[in-house]
Design a protein around this motif. Sequence first.
Motif, mmCIF file in Angstrom:
data_model
loop_
_atom_site.group_PDB
_atom_site.id
_atom_site.type_symbol
_atom_site.label_atom_id
_atom_site.label_comp_id
_atom_site.label_asym_id
_atom_site.label_seq_id
_atom_site.Cartn_x
_atom_site.Cartn_y
_atom_site.Cartn_z
ATOM 1 N N UNK A 232 -6.993 11.669 8.930
ATOM 2 C CA UNK A 232 -7.977 11.045 8.039
ATOM 3 C C UNK A 232 -9.330 11.705 8.224
ATOM 4 N N UNK A 233 -9.686 11.976 9.464
ATOM 5 C CA UNK A 233 -10.982 12.596 9.753
ATOM 6 C C UNK A 233 -11.113 13.944 9.038
ATOM 7 N N UNK A 234 -10.072 14.760 9.111
ATOM 8 C CA UNK A 234 -10.117 16.093 8.509
ATOM 9 C C UNK A 234 -10.230 16.017 6.982
ATOM 10 N N UNK A 235 -9.618 15.013 6.404
ATOM 11 C CA UNK A 235 -9.652 14.875 4.948
ATOM 12 C C UNK A 235 -11.033 14.492 4.439
ATOM 13 N N UNK A 236 -11.762 13.710 5.232
ATOM 14 C CA UNK A 236 -13.026 13.177 4.729
ATOM 15 C C UNK A 236 -14.254 13.767 5.399
ATOM 16 N N UNK A 237 -14.036 14.615 6.401
ATOM 17 C CA UNK A 237 -15.175 15.087 7.189
ATOM 18 C C UNK A 237 -16.124 15.941 6.371
#
Length: 245
Positions: A232-237
């Motif tokens: 999730x972090x990588x998708x929204x970072x």
Amino acid sequence: MKQEKILNISVDCVVFGYDINTKSLNVLLIKRFLESPTKKEVLVDDYVLTGYHVYKNETLGDTASRVLKELTGLTNQYKKQFKAFGNPDRLLNPKDLIWIENEGFNPRTITIAYYFLLKTEDVDLKANKHKAKWFPVTDLPELGFDHEKIIAEAYEDLKVKCLSEPIIFKLLPDKFTINEVQDLYQSILGIEIDNRNFRRKLINKKYIIALDEKQVGVSKKPAQLYIFSMDVYRKMFQKNYLISI
């Protein structure tokens, strides 16, 4: 086959470990001890970072990983190269020269410094042949070479990185409470953080996911458990602060 080392290039590793029970950020150091072979006089008695010369067939990262494995038995830990240290006088203190002569090292050695992040509980020190020991990063013993400087610069880099990258979760259990995250930030940054404000900010992050689980084996009211989702972090970072404190 015996590995051939580069005599004037080494890697030194600052191994940071977080103790979730004592809420302490620590550094793993090894004992450096030497006494006179004739008079049994103590010549060197202090602590140093773990490190070693680079082998000719290795990358710098390979050397750092090898050093960590030999010290802790661990692999695949968070690793960051942060600086090279090459002052001509970095190894020229009297006790360091004694040690260098005894070990046959080159007194004009340049070291590339890395730091690692891990949990103290993952390292078994009972049978450690280097007599390794954890020390709080704010209460270090007497250190050899320029290792006090290396640790200080690694620590400053960690303070910056922990606010902009999700590296602190390398120091926590897979399942954690919000209070444990706050305790870790406070330990690294050396500040007091407002509890309500921090909790509100953290639980609003989509990559901090609440579980249908609570703490077990605690004397007080069990707290909600969470996990960090790297996907999730990588998708929204976006390139901004992970959390503002």
